[in-house]
Write an enzyme that holds these catalytic residues in place. Structure first.
Site, short mmCIF file in Angstrom:
data_model
loop_
_atom_site.label_atom_id
_atom_site.label_comp_id
_atom_site.label_asym_id
_atom_site.label_seq_id
_atom_site.Cartn_x
_atom_site.Cartn_y
_atom_site.Cartn_z
N ASP A 138 -10.83 3.26 4.03
CA ASP A 138 -11.26 1.85 3.95
C ASP A 138 -12.78 1.74 3.92
O ASP A 138 -13.32 0.65 3.74
CB ASP A 138 -10.72 1.08 5.16
CG ASP A 138 -9.60 0.12 4.79
OD1 ASP A 138 -9.40 -0.11 3.58
OD2 ASP A 138 -8.95 -0.41 5.71
N GLN A 194 -4.62 -1.05 9.74
CA GLN A 194 -4.50 -2.39 9.14
C GLN A 194 -5.14 -3.43 10.07
O GLN A 194 -4.80 -3.51 11.25
CB GLN A 194 -3.02 -2.74 8.90
CG GLN A 194 -2.79 -4.08 8.22
CD GLN A 194 -3.33 -4.13 6.79
OE1 GLN A 194 -3.28 -3.16 6.05
NE2 GLN A 194 -3.86 -5.28 6.40
N LYS A 212 0.84 -1.20 0.00
CA LYS A 212 0.00 0.00 0.00
C LYS A 212 0.87 1.25 0.00
O LYS A 212 0.64 2.20 -0.75
CB LYS A 212 -0.93 0.01 1.22
CG LYS A 212 -2.03 -1.05 1.14
CD LYS A 212 -2.79 -1.22 2.45
CE LYS A 212 -3.76 -2.40 2.32
NZ LYS A 212 -4.48 -2.70 3.57
#
Ligand code: ADP
Length: 286
Positions: free
Chosen positions: A121, A98, A54
């Site tokens: 997200d 994460q 990422k």
């Protein structure tokens, strides 16, 4: 029939190139570079690989990398304080916690600290609500990536029968909402569904996100259907999905491979969300 193979690697590359051009345009118009804050807790090797990718692709697209790594035994208050700091930092356009976080942490409470406009997200309650109401907001990356693949391959959705296998917050539920927003007739199958194969056989578009290797075989696929495999399982002979690829590819009209299907799209959509977040935060139309 032999299915058309949906090339997620190629589509993801195009999306990342579009994002890089969008970043250049933002800078040319006097804006500042979008910044992505990745927050990694502990030493899980798979999570480390995901976060590294990422960050690498974020920098390659011209965005700033604000990575934070916390020890696996960090306490809830420390993570919360870090998220609050990132939330207040104008250089940070997007915050990605994460997952999964270590067991002793309350990840839902942590996600709730991320402001909706930095929730790249698409996991906060606010963004889930906006999606459910059909209003603009940041969408979860994996289902957003599936929608981009369907669009790129001209898969008709209006009036089509779509079946989503799986009802997770991360994939299944938002996937169903996004398909509904494109006027598909959506069925959600899950672990209690009776006769899964029969339900799946209705689908013109079948999205499988159950996390069970080989769950969907050729008997569950209508000839000519588009099959999207969100599963990723590491076996001794490489990566596999939730779909029995070889058999289903004989029946389906189009299919995503694993790897090289949905996987690469997830990071590409994260970058797209980060650009969108920065654009909105800087008061420019997105
Ligand atoms: P993901 O991270 O891809 O969203 P999860 O592992 O979090 O996947 O969730 C798995 C989802 O798959 C759950 O929503 C569950 O209801 C669904 N599921 C589990 N087993 C089956 C099954 N046998 N048939 C259909 N759906 C299933």
């Amino acid at each position: 029939m032999t299915a058309r193979v949906i090339d997620g690697t190629a589509v993801a590359r195009r999306v990342r190139e579009d994002v890089a051009r969008g970043v250049e345009k933002l800078l040319a118009e006097g804006g500042t570079a979008p910044g992505l804050a990745t927050v990694l807790i502990g030493e899980d090797p798979a999570s480390e690989v995901y976060v590294r990718n990422k960050r690498r692709l974020c920098v390659a697209a011209g965005m700033a990398d604000h990575h934070r790594h916390l020890p696996g035994d960090v306490d809830q208050a420390t993570v919360a304080a870090l998220l609050d700091e990132l939330a207040a930092d104008p250089a940070v356009s997007g915050i990605l916690l994460q997952l999964p976080t270590p067991e002793h942490l309350d990840s839902e409470a942590l996600i709730a600290r991320i402001p909706a406009e930095k929730d790249v997200d698409g996991l906060t309650t606010a963004n889930a609500g906006l999606l459910a109401q059909g209003r603009p907001g940041l969408r979860p990356c994996t289902p957003a990536g599936v929608m981009t693949l369907l669009e790129e391959y001209d898969v008709a959705l209006s009036g089509a029968e779509a079946v989503v296998v799986g009802r997770s917050v991360l994939v299944g539920k938002p996937m169903a909402q996004l398909l509904l927003a494109q006027n598909a007739t959506v069925t959600i199958a899950h672990s209690r569904t009776r006769d899964l194969a029969e339900v799946c056989r209705r689908a013109d578009v079948l999205v499988v996100a159950a996390g069970i290797p080989g769950l969907v075989g050729a008997d569950a696929v209508k000839p000519g259907a588009t099959v999207i495999d969100v599963g990723i399982h590491r076996g001794e002979d490489g990566l596999h999905g939730d779909v029995e690829y070889d058999a289903v590819a004989e029946v389906a009209g189009a299919i995503t491979p694993v790897p090289g299907g949905v996987g690469p799209m997830t990071i590409a959509m994260l970058l797209a969300n980060t650009l969108t977040a920065a654009t909105v935060q800087q008061g420019r139309a997105s």
